[in-house]
Motif scaffolding. Structure first.
Motif, short mmCIF file in Angstrom:
data_model
loop_
_atom_site.label_atom_id
_atom_site.label_comp_id
_atom_site.label_asym_id
_atom_site.label_seq_id
_atom_site.Cartn_x
_atom_site.Cartn_y
_atom_site.Cartn_z
N HIS A 85 0.80 -1.23 0.00
CA HIS A 85 0.00 0.00 0.00
C HIS A 85 0.83 1.28 0.00
N VAL A 86 2.00 1.25 0.59
CA VAL A 86 2.81 2.47 0.68
C VAL A 86 4.27 2.08 0.86
N PHE A 87 5.15 2.81 0.20
CA PHE A 87 6.58 2.54 0.26
C PHE A 87 7.08 2.61 1.70
N ASP A 88 7.89 1.64 2.09
CA ASP A 88 8.45 1.58 3.44
C ASP A 88 9.97 1.71 3.36
N PRO A 89 10.51 2.85 3.77
CA PRO A 89 11.96 3.05 3.66
C PRO A 89 12.77 2.18 4.61
N ASP A 90 12.11 1.57 5.60
CA ASP A 90 12.83 0.80 6.61
C ASP A 90 12.88 -0.70 6.32
N THR A 91 12.19 -1.14 5.28
CA THR A 91 12.22 -2.54 4.90
C THR A 91 12.88 -2.67 3.53
N PRO A 92 13.84 -3.57 3.36
CA PRO A 92 14.45 -3.75 2.03
C PRO A 92 13.37 -4.09 1.00
N LEU A 93 13.47 -3.47 -0.16
CA LEU A 93 12.48 -3.73 -1.20
C LEU A 93 12.47 -5.20 -1.59
N GLU A 94 13.62 -5.85 -1.50
CA GLU A 94 13.67 -7.27 -1.83
C GLU A 94 12.75 -8.08 -0.92
N GLU A 95 12.69 -7.72 0.35
CA GLU A 95 11.83 -8.44 1.29
C GLU A 95 10.36 -8.24 0.94
N THR A 96 9.99 -7.00 0.66
CA THR A 96 8.60 -6.71 0.28
C THR A 96 8.23 -7.43 -1.01
N ALA A 97 9.14 -7.39 -1.97
CA ALA A 97 8.88 -8.04 -3.26
C ALA A 97 8.72 -9.54 -3.09
N LEU A 98 9.57 -10.15 -2.28
CA LEU A 98 9.49 -11.60 -2.06
C LEU A 98 8.18 -11.98 -1.36
N ALA A 99 7.71 -11.12 -0.46
CA ALA A 99 6.45 -11.40 0.22
C ALA A 99 5.28 -11.38 -0.77
N LEU A 100 5.28 -10.40 -1.67
CA LEU A 100 4.23 -10.33 -2.68
C LEU A 100 4.34 -11.50 -3.65
N ASP A 101 5.56 -11.82 -4.05
CA ASP A 101 5.77 -12.95 -4.96
C ASP A 101 5.30 -14.25 -4.31
N ASN A 102 5.56 -14.39 -3.02
CA ASN A 102 5.15 -15.60 -2.30
C ASN A 102 3.63 -15.74 -2.25
N ALA A 103 2.92 -14.60 -2.17
CA ALA A 103 1.45 -14.65 -2.17
C ALA A 103 0.94 -15.25 -3.47
N VAL A 104 1.62 -14.94 -4.57
CA VAL A 104 1.24 -15.52 -5.86
C VAL A 104 1.57 -17.01 -5.88
N LYS A 105 2.76 -17.36 -5.43
CA LYS A 105 3.18 -18.76 -5.44
C LYS A 105 2.28 -19.62 -4.55
N GLN A 106 1.73 -19.05 -3.49
CA GLN A 106 0.81 -19.77 -2.60
C GLN A 106 -0.61 -19.84 -3.16
N GLY A 107 -0.87 -19.14 -4.26
CA GLY A 107 -2.20 -19.13 -4.84
C GLY A 107 -3.16 -18.19 -4.14
N LYS A 108 -2.64 -17.29 -3.33
CA LYS A 108 -3.49 -16.35 -2.60
C LYS A 108 -3.70 -15.04 -3.36
N ALA A 109 -2.95 -14.82 -4.42
CA ALA A 109 -3.10 -13.65 -5.29
C ALA A 109 -2.70 -14.05 -6.70
#
Length: 331
Positions: free
Chosen positions: A139-163
């Motif tokens: 929902h909003v850019f987080d300067p305190d979390t590595p973008l790789e971590e956020t991207a992997l979380a979103l990618d994982n949602a797809v791999k789990q079939g939840k998105a």
């Protein structure tokens, strides 16, 4: 039991979202305001049904919609689904987001961690009674979390079939470019960015985010197209007591100066000459931008949704009209 209008697809325009295979209606329904706690459920349901009957297949939510009772908009939408709309699930594009403050403690505050995004999506699916959402956004850019971590979380949602697809919201061009690079490496179906954008809020153009998205196959789903109601006929003669500005329910109320009122009336005159309400011209103006796949409109009553869909009756602008609009906006 609800039965959808059999002519719902006759008028709506559907745009491909970036270079993906997903088409979105030119106008989508955002459930940010007036769909959560304290809203009259009968009105919530009627607005959702009116939207679908008009060919609006995309319903956009977020975990925190329904403030101060975060999640209540998703709960109400789940009830709407249960009362007849769920039968049309395969005709719907349902999106949700996570990123802002949601629950107490360090794992539910504003962030983009894998912990928060994973837990939040599970909560959203439960509230709406869904196995998956079509689009899951950070929902909003987080300067305190590595973008790789956020991207992997979103990618994982797809791999789990939840998105099925993922998106980002409130990211500027530089942030979007960095995220795109990661998603390309992961081969994640990243298809959309959701920024604020309107005639009165043109940061997307100034930042060149729209140009970048066109060049890289990312669609824009833009919110606040009417600038918190400024670009409607509500304020042409002043500030009504029952308006968002009148109630103090917007952070931009102090911008409604005499100069702004003059600008709004001038824009309204151009809209009238096109056979449109100011709000309809404002929506059409956004869809004139090649990057914009869909305009997310809010509503407090069904007629507003009907009026916004009326923007599709005239999406063409002459060079003279564009020039005149630009002149007014520059004043």
């Amino acid at each position: 039991m609800y039965t959808a209008n059999e002519h719902r697809y006759d008028k709506m325009l559907y745009n491909r979202c970036g270079k993906s295979g997903l088409k979105l209606p030119a106008i989508s329904l955002g459930l940010w305001q007036n769909f959560g706690y304290g809203s009259v459920f009968a009105n919530v349901e009627e607005m959702c049904r009116t939207a679908f009957d008009l060919g609006i297949t995309h319903f956009d939510l977020a975990n925190n919609y329904g403030h101060p009772y975060n999640g209540s908009a998703e709960e109400n939408f789940g009830r709407v689904l249960d009362r007849g709309l769920r039968a049309y699930r395969d005709e719907l594009v349902i999106s949700t987001k996570a990123g802002y403050e949601m629950w107490d403690g360090p794992y539910g505050d504003r962030n983009g961690s894998r912990k928060y995004l994973t837990a939040s999506l599970d909560q959203s699916l439960k509230r709406m009674g869904l196995d998956y959402v079509d689009i899951f956004y950070h929902h909003v850019f987080d300067p305190d979390t590595p973008l790789e971590e956020t991207a992997l979380a979103l990618d994982n949602a797809v791999k789990q079939g939840k998105a099925l697809y993922v998106g980002i919201s409130n990211y500027n061009k530089a942030q979007t470019e960095e995220m795109l690079s990661i998603f390309r490496e992961l081969r994640t179906p990243f298809i959309v960015n959701q920024p604020s954008f309107s005639m009165l809020n043109r940061w997307v153009e100034d930042d060149k985010l729209d140009t970048f998205c066109v060049e890289n196959g990312i669609g824009l789903a833009v919110f606040s197209p009417l600038y918190q109601g400024f670009l409607t006929d509500r304020y042409l003669k002043g500030i009504p007591e029952d308006s968002r500005v009148g109630k103090g329910n917007t952070w931009i109320g102090d911008q409604l100066t005499p100069q702004m009122l003059k600008k709004l009336n001038s824009l309204n005159d151009i809209g009238v000459s096109r056979g449109q309400k100011l709000s309809q011209m404002a929506v059409a103006w956004l869809l004139h931008n090649k990057a914009v796949a869909t305009v997310l409109v809010g509503a407090s009553r069904p007629q507003q949704i009907i009026d916004n869909v009326g923007a599709l009756d005239n999406l063409d602008f002459t060079a003279e009209e564009i020039s005149e609009i630009e002149k007014v906006l520059a004043e």
